[in-house]
Write a protein that holds these residues in place. Sequence first.
Motif, PDB file in Angstrom:
ATOM      1  N   ILE A 207      18.807  88.003 -19.173  1.00 16.80           N
ATOM      2  CA  ILE A 207      18.000  88.926 -19.963  1.00 16.80           C
ATOM      3  C   ILE A 207      18.931  90.010 -20.496  1.00 16.80           C
ATOM      4  O   ILE A 207      19.491  90.802 -19.727  1.00 16.80           O
ATOM      5  N   GLU A 208      19.079  90.057 -21.791  1.00 19.22           N
ATOM      6  CA  GLU A 208      19.969  91.021 -22.428  1.00 19.22           C
ATOM      7  C   GLU A 208      19.352  91.442 -23.768  1.00 19.22           C
ATOM      8  O   GLU A 208      18.586  90.682 -24.358  1.00 19.22           O
ATOM      9  N   PRO A 209      19.725  92.638 -24.285  1.00 17.08           N
ATOM     10  CA  PRO A 209      20.507  93.687 -23.628  1.00 17.08           C
ATOM     11  C   PRO A 209      19.620  94.514 -22.710  1.00 17.08           C
ATOM     12  O   PRO A 209      18.390  94.491 -22.835  1.00 17.08           O
ATOM     13  N   LYS A 210      20.241  95.239 -21.797  1.00 14.06           N
ATOM     14  CA  LYS A 210      19.522  96.085 -20.840  1.00 14.06           C
ATOM     15  C   LYS A 210      20.053  97.514 -20.922  1.00 14.06           C
ATOM     16  O   LYS A 210      21.222  97.728 -21.226  1.00 14.06           O
ATOM     17  N   LEU A 211      19.197  98.463 -20.614  1.00 17.19           N
ATOM     18  CA  LEU A 211      19.587  99.869 -20.586  1.00 17.19           C
ATOM     19  C   LEU A 211      20.012 100.321 -19.201  1.00 17.19           C
ATOM     20  O   LEU A 211      20.570 101.408 -19.044  1.00 17.19           O
ATOM     21  N   GLY A 212      19.737  99.517 -18.193  1.00 10.21           N
ATOM     22  CA  GLY A 212      20.138  99.832 -16.828  1.00 10.21           C
ATOM     23  C   GLY A 212      20.539  98.564 -16.103  1.00 10.21           C
ATOM     24  O   GLY A 212      20.404  97.451 -16.627  1.00 10.21           O
ATOM     25  N   MET A 213      21.041  98.725 -14.895  1.00 11.81           N
ATOM     26  CA  MET A 213      21.483  97.590 -14.076  1.00 11.81           C
ATOM     27  C   MET A 213      22.442  96.690 -14.861  1.00 11.81           C
ATOM     28  O   MET A 213      22.406  95.467 -14.772  1.00 11.81           O
ATOM     29  N   ARG A 214      23.316  97.308 -15.632  1.00  8.82           N
ATOM     30  CA  ARG A 214      24.176  96.541 -16.526  1.00  8.82           C
ATOM     31  C   ARG A 214      25.320  95.851 -15.780  1.00  8.82           C
ATOM     32  O   ARG A 214      25.897  94.888 -16.291  1.00  8.82           O
ATOM     33  N   ALA A 215      25.659  96.335 -14.595  1.00  8.46           N
ATOM     34  CA  ALA A 215      26.699  95.674 -13.799  1.00  8.46           C
ATOM     35  C   ALA A 215      26.073  94.664 -12.847  1.00  8.46           C
ATOM     36  O   ALA A 215      26.635  94.337 -11.806  1.00  8.46           O
ATOM     37  N   SER A 216      24.909  94.182 -13.215  1.00  9.54           N
ATOM     38  CA  SER A 216      24.158  93.229 -12.407  1.00  9.54           C
ATOM     39  C   SER A 216      23.589  92.170 -13.339  1.00  9.54           C
ATOM     40  O   SER A 216      23.655  92.303 -14.557  1.00  9.54           O
ATOM     41  N   ILE A 217      23.028  91.117 -12.776  1.00 13.25           N
ATOM     42  CA  ILE A 217      22.483  90.015 -13.563  1.00 13.25           C
ATOM     43  C   ILE A 217      21.001  89.865 -13.263  1.00 13.25           C
ATOM     44  O   ILE A 217      20.602  89.760 -12.100  1.00 13.25           O
ATOM     45  N   GLN A 218      20.192  89.875 -14.312  1.00 10.71           N
ATOM     46  CA  GLN A 218      18.786  89.510 -14.204  1.00 10.71           C
ATOM     47  C   GLN A 218      18.519  88.429 -15.238  1.00 10.71           C
ATOM     48  O   GLN A 218      19.100  88.451 -16.330  1.00 10.71           O
ATOM     49  N   ALA A 219      17.650  87.515 -14.905  1.00  7.49           N
ATOM     50  CA  ALA A 219      17.499  86.339 -15.763  1.00  7.49           C
ATOM     51  C   ALA A 219      16.073  85.824 -15.747  1.00  7.49           C
ATOM     52  O   ALA A 219      15.249  86.203 -14.905  1.00  7.49           O
ATOM     53  N   GLU A 220      15.814  84.921 -16.682  1.00  7.19           N
ATOM     54  CA  GLU A 220      14.565  84.164 -16.714  1.00  7.19           C
ATOM     55  C   GLU A 220      14.878  82.725 -16.341  1.00  7.19           C
ATOM     56  O   GLU A 220      15.864  82.150 -16.806  1.00  7.19           O
ATOM     57  N   ILE A 221      14.058  82.175 -15.475  1.00 12.19           N
ATOM     58  CA  ILE A 221      14.224  80.786 -15.034  1.00 12.19           C
ATOM     59  C   ILE A 221      13.122  79.938 -15.657  1.00 12.19           C
ATOM     60  O   ILE A 221      11.952  80.329 -15.685  1.00 12.19           O
TER      61      ILE A 221
END
Length: 397
Positions: A207-221
């Motif tokens: 999930i990009e771009p993000k305003l926070g947690m940028r040194a981390s990975i969040q995704a859609e499965i």
Amino acid sequence: MTDLAHDYLDLDGLFTTEELELRDRVRAFVQERIRPHIAEWYENAQFSREIAREMGKAGLLGMHLSGYGCAGRSAVEYGLAAMELEAGDSGLRTFVSVQGSLAMSAIHKFGSEDHKQRWLPGMAAGELIGCFGLTEPGAGSDPSSMTTHAERVDDGWVLRGAKRWIGLATIADVAVIWAKTDEGEGAASIRGFLVPADTPGFSATAIEPKLGMRASIQAEITLTDVRLPADAVLPDARGLRGPFSCLNEARYGIMWGAMGAARDAYEDALAYALERRQFGVPIAAFQLTQQKLVDMVLEIQKGILVALQTGRLKDAGTLRPQQISLGKLNNVREAIAICREARTVLGGNGITLDHSPLRHANNLESVRTYEGTDEVHTLIMGAAITGIPAFSAGPPS
């Protein structure tokens, strides 16, 4: 800068020598391996895969679990580690939380012996990465409304559905996926499944771009006719008790971690206030600046006390899930306020990545949302206080 600036109530006196030694080791790890790089990682939205292996070598992954290569540390020790990691960045503490408190805890608590032997040693070492698929595009605070479904077939299971805001999913080797089945009604039908990431039909998109947690990975499965063997199911998890018990592990670490981010923002602001001069004096000499710093100290010290008492209850085996909500709700909310206030001390310089408070504040907006929003934890506490659940939109029955 006095000793009272860092530990006003001498809270260190409440910890054992072993606890303080572990805290100091993690603090040194953060100072050496995270601080020099975190601005670049954040700006470039980069998660360092190598840091995962280093955290494994440092015994930080699944550190509160026992056996299978895990460190078997106490709840308080895990909390102290979380606080030091989040003083570096929420994204790095989140990695430890997703890996250890969510994915590894699910396997450790509910998996078969084969599951544990196959996955946990590699995950503890940071050689294998796990993720935890509960939240969906249309089901966040109400996981019982999930639509991901597992169909039993002759030789196993077929999973179909989607998950969203899943930490580490794009680099995971295995996903813990929660899905409804045809066995039972409603939430009682929910089971957990271990899905190797190379299984056909499993895909993850960042999930990009993000305003926070940028040194981390969040995704859609996305799960498209994912075929699993019969033994992919977690045998000891039925209903929402399974995922909720893992979420409580993560929520517990968050209450400590948030105070790490708050402390780091405060210390950045304090150092700046003592050095920055306006009208011929350090801005720390002004009454309004001192009030800001004092308010930060008050909430940090109280927040650490909340986390510590919760940790002692957890180690004693007497902690109730509802009590975790107090720490998650209070400490994250106060940490965001502290980080925002710390930014004001820094003036315009505070919007750059030369300083940490605004980075922490942006990260904490995500921390405030995941593992239960403020509203959810408020209602958990409200139900515990009054005995009346208020989660539905209508009046209590």
